[in-house]
Design a protein around this motif. Structure first.
Motif, short mmCIF file in Angstrom:
data_model
loop_
_atom_site.label_atom_id
_atom_site.label_comp_id
_atom_site.label_asym_id
_atom_site.label_seq_id
_atom_site.Cartn_x
_atom_site.Cartn_y
_atom_site.Cartn_z
N ARG A 6 0.91 -1.29 -0.07
CA ARG A 6 0.11 -0.02 -0.16
C ARG A 6 0.95 1.22 0.02
O ARG A 6 1.82 1.26 0.78
CB ARG A 6 -0.95 -0.09 1.10
N VAL A 10 -5.11 7.31 1.32
CA VAL A 10 -5.89 7.15 0.10
C VAL A 10 -6.62 8.66 -0.30
O VAL A 10 -7.52 8.39 -1.08
CB VAL A 10 -6.87 5.97 0.20
N GLU A 58 -9.27 0.31 -4.68
CA GLU A 58 -9.23 -0.54 -3.54
C GLU A 58 -9.85 -1.74 -3.73
O GLU A 58 -9.47 -2.83 -3.38
CB GLU A 58 -9.54 0.19 -2.34
N GLN A 62 -8.01 -5.27 -3.61
CA GLN A 62 -8.23 -6.04 -2.49
C GLN A 62 -8.68 -7.78 -3.00
O GLN A 62 -8.60 -8.65 -2.56
CB GLN A 62 -9.27 -5.60 -1.53
N ASP A 294 -10.14 2.09 1.66
CA ASP A 294 -9.71 0.87 1.89
C ASP A 294 -10.72 0.01 2.87
O ASP A 294 -11.11 -1.12 2.42
CB ASP A 294 -8.41 0.59 2.27
N GLN A 298 -13.00 -3.16 1.83
CA GLN A 298 -13.06 -4.46 2.48
C GLN A 298 -14.45 -4.96 3.01
O GLN A 298 -14.96 -5.96 2.74
CB GLN A 298 -12.17 -4.11 3.64
#
Length: 307
Positions: A6, A10, A58, A62, A294, A298
């Motif tokens: 990372r 962000v 993101e 991910q 992020d 997630q």
């Protein structure tokens, strides 16, 4: 174990946020870990400097990491004009794109407007070395936005209604909107609307919202999935003459990194994204606790059973 690198925060200020850590260096400097043809290196994921695009980056990253693909998230880069050269030279491998504005960037004379027409035309102008994956149903278009008070006072529902007032008002938006074919030049050509002035602000961010709210500008460029339109009671004027083409979210990836696995993961993400999902995710980003992209990515991927 895979590597998920990372790069910095962000949420970036406007301007070119181009530094990267973990040995990545400047994401627009050629010869980095994402150099064209180096299929074994991490996939370097870039994004434009506004929350929704960072969130999509993101989500891509991910989801790929969860399937064993090494990825590196770069700092957001101001605009397409800044990050696209990095895609061409291989220092950036993957970005979340929007079909209509990407087509007009690559082919300024393009006239296609519908989702299918735009996507088909775009496939024909993507530069060698880049691969356009499947588009999603999710769409986020530019919109000319005014306050409810201004709309009511002037009986406005469309950009066409606004045209007679344009010589008396100031328009606000990101610097690049003043030059893009579907920005100020397109509004002038399509609706005969020449604004008295232009205020360079940010990409659908707090500067634009504040300027519209306090009357510094009377009309502004915001995105149709922006939750601040509803929360502030703004009015997104209809675009009856289709100045703004379809803007479906689509992954654009370095062909050398577009393995079958990568394509499968990203196309699966596209199949799950709708405009309603984008509006919901943007609402989460704008919540009082201001979660990072992020974290929102997630949470959504977990809800989808992808993490």
């Amino acid at each position: 174990m895979t590597t998920f690198l990372r790069v910095a925060g962000v949420v970036a200020a406007l301007g070119l946020a181009l530094s990267a850590c973990g040995g990545g260096g400047d994401p627009l400097a050629g010869g980095g870990t994402g150099e064209t043809g180096d299929a074994s290196a991490p996939i370097r994921i870039g994004s434009a400097a506004f929350p929704e695009n960072q969130l999509l980056g993101e989500i891509y990253g991910q989801a790929l990491e969860a399937q064993g693909v090494a990825v590196e998230i770069l700092q957001p880069i101001a605009s397409r004009e800044a990050y696209f050269p990095g895609l061409r030279d291989g220092s950036i491998d993957l970005v979340p794109e929007y079909t209509g504005v990407l087509l007009q960037y690559l082919e300024p004379a393009a006239t296609e407007k519908s989702a299918d027409e735009v996507y088909a035309a775009l496939q024909g102008v993507i530069p060698e070395g880049l691969t356009l994956l499947e588009r999603s149903d999710a769409e986020n278009k530019d919109a000319v936005v005014v306050t409810q008070e201004f709309a009511t006072a002037n009986n406005l529902t469309t950009i066409e209604d606004l045209a007679p007032l344009c010589p008396t008002i100031t328009f606000g938006g990101p610097p690049e909107f003043q030059e893009r074919p579907d920005g100020i030049p397109g509004i002038e050509a399509t609706y005969g609307c020449t604004f008295a002035g232009y205020s360079s602000l940010d990409v659908g961010g707090p500067l634009t919202v504040t300027a519209l709210r306090d009357g510094t500008v009377q009309a502004a460029d915001l995105f149709t999935t922006d939750p601040t339109i509803e929360s502030n009671g703004f009015v997104a004027l209809e675009d009856p003459l289709n100045n703004f083409a379809a803007q479906n979210v689509v992954p654009l990836v370095n062909t050398a990194k577009a393995s079958d696995q990568v394509q499968q993961v990203l196309n699966d993400i596209s199949s799950r994204l709708t405009t309603e999902v984008l509006i919901d995710l943007n609402g989460r980003l704008a919540a009082d606790d201001r979660p990072n992209p992020d974290t929102v990515a997630q949470d959504w991927l977990t809800e989808q059973g992808l993490l």
